[in-house]
Design a protein around this motif. Structure first.
Motif, mmCIF file in Angstrom:
data_model
loop_
_atom_site.group_PDB
_atom_site.id
_atom_site.type_symbol
_atom_site.label_atom_id
_atom_site.label_comp_id
_atom_site.label_asym_id
_atom_site.label_seq_id
_atom_site.Cartn_x
_atom_site.Cartn_y
_atom_site.Cartn_z
ATOM 1 N N ALA A 153 0.833 -1.211 0.000
ATOM 2 C CA ALA A 153 0.000 0.000 0.000
ATOM 3 C C ALA A 153 0.864 1.257 0.000
ATOM 4 C CB ALA A 153 -0.940 -0.010 1.201
ATOM 5 N N ASP A 154 1.931 1.254 0.797
ATOM 6 C CA ASP A 154 2.816 2.425 0.866
ATOM 7 C C ASP A 154 3.543 2.658 -0.455
ATOM 8 O OD1 ASP A 154 2.024 2.751 3.497
ATOM 9 O OD2 ASP A 154 3.906 2.004 4.355
ATOM 10 N N VAL A 155 4.029 1.589 -1.065
ATOM 11 C CA VAL A 155 4.716 1.703 -2.357
ATOM 12 C C VAL A 155 3.742 2.200 -3.425
ATOM 13 C CG1 VAL A 155 5.765 0.327 -4.222
ATOM 14 C CG2 VAL A 155 6.526 0.031 -1.849
ATOM 15 N N THR A 156 2.542 1.636 -3.442
ATOM 16 C CA THR A 156 1.535 2.044 -4.425
ATOM 17 C C THR A 156 1.171 3.510 -4.257
ATOM 18 O OG1 THR A 156 0.672 -0.212 -4.524
ATOM 19 C CG2 THR A 156 -0.788 1.546 -5.307
ATOM 20 N N ALA A 157 0.927 3.933 -3.029
ATOM 21 C CA ALA A 157 0.577 5.330 -2.765
ATOM 22 C C ALA A 157 1.715 6.265 -3.158
ATOM 23 C CB ALA A 157 0.211 5.521 -1.298
ATOM 24 N N TRP A 172 9.009 6.053 0.832
ATOM 25 C CA TRP A 172 9.166 5.512 -0.514
ATOM 26 C C TRP A 172 9.193 6.608 -1.565
ATOM 27 C CZ3 TRP A 172 10.695 0.737 -1.273
ATOM 28 C CH2 TRP A 172 10.447 -0.217 -0.287
ATOM 29 N N THR A 173 10.152 6.516 -2.487
ATOM 30 C CA THR A 173 10.226 7.427 -3.629
ATOM 31 C C THR A 173 10.570 6.630 -4.878
ATOM 32 O OG1 THR A 173 12.544 7.940 -3.191
ATOM 33 C CG2 THR A 173 10.914 9.462 -2.293
ATOM 34 N N TYR A 174 10.152 7.165 -6.013
ATOM 35 C CA TYR A 174 10.436 6.549 -7.306
ATOM 36 C C TYR A 174 11.939 6.515 -7.533
ATOM 37 C CZ TYR A 174 10.827 6.087 -12.347
ATOM 38 O OH TYR A 174 11.180 5.681 -13.607
ATOM 39 N N GLN A 212 3.653 10.431 -7.028
ATOM 40 C CA GLN A 212 4.766 10.990 -7.783
ATOM 41 C C GLN A 212 4.550 10.950 -9.286
ATOM 42 O OE1 GLN A 212 8.463 9.259 -6.186
ATOM 43 N NE2 GLN A 212 7.369 9.048 -4.254
ATOM 44 N N ALA A 213 3.610 10.117 -9.719
ATOM 45 C CA ALA A 213 3.341 9.982 -11.157
ATOM 46 C C ALA A 213 2.634 11.228 -11.681
ATOM 47 C CB ALA A 213 2.475 8.745 -11.407
ATOM 48 N N HIS A 248 -6.119 5.261 -8.761
ATOM 49 C CA HIS A 248 -6.793 3.980 -8.986
ATOM 50 C C HIS A 248 -5.831 2.950 -9.583
ATOM 51 C CE1 HIS A 248 -9.994 7.059 -8.961
ATOM 52 N NE2 HIS A 248 -10.613 6.140 -8.235
ATOM 53 N N ILE A 249 -4.800 2.589 -8.804
ATOM 54 C CA ILE A 249 -3.830 1.596 -9.252
ATOM 55 C C ILE A 249 -3.573 0.575 -8.154
ATOM 56 C CG2 ILE A 249 -2.643 3.065 -10.929
ATOM 57 C CD1 ILE A 249 -0.431 3.507 -8.786
ATOM 58 N N THR A 250 -3.074 -0.573 -8.570
ATOM 59 C CA THR A 250 -2.676 -1.631 -7.641
ATOM 60 C C THR A 250 -1.572 -2.438 -8.310
ATOM 61 O OG1 THR A 250 -3.546 -3.373 -6.189
ATOM 62 C CG2 THR A 250 -4.354 -3.358 -8.444
#
Length: 112
Positions: A7-11, A78-80, A16-17, A23-25
């Motif tokens: 969840a943290d990585v997805t958020a 988390w960052t890209y 950042q996108a 609405h992604i998973t």
């Protein structure tokens, strides 16, 4: 690994996108996670979830087929970090210089 990490990585990636992706998973079977010298790394492909906007659909159509890699250094969240090339390099995540080679090996070069 807990659902919280996913969840943290997805958020983090969604924030950042550009455009912002809500609405992604992670695509099932493509989530990789590990640490090296106190730094955490994650890699996954994302897919849309119900309720996605047209902007999100276009963004994932253009960029969604590749693995995304994120990093969590102590105290930063988390960052890209990087993305695969398109088409994907046959070496998988071993070709991504930002991913430590021993993690890439543990992750089977991110070949799900």
């Amino acid at each position: 690994m807990s659902a919280t990490v996913k969840a943290d990585v997805t958020a983090a990636y969604g924030k950042q996108a550009q455009p912002r992706l809500i609405h992604i998973t992670p695509v099932k079977g493509t989530f990789y996670y590990g640490s090296c010298d106190g730094t955490f790394y994650a890699g996954t492909r994302f897919q849309l979830t119900p309720g996605s906007t047209e902007a999100e659909q276009v963004a994932l159509q253009d960029d969604g087929a590749v693995m995304k890699y994120l990093i969590d250094r102590p105290g930063t969240g988390w960052t890209y970090l990087a993305s695969d090339t398109f088409p994907a390099n046959p070496k998988g995540c071993d070709a991504v210089a930002e991913i430590p080679s021993h993690l890439s090996a543990l992750w089977n070069d991110c070949r799900s």
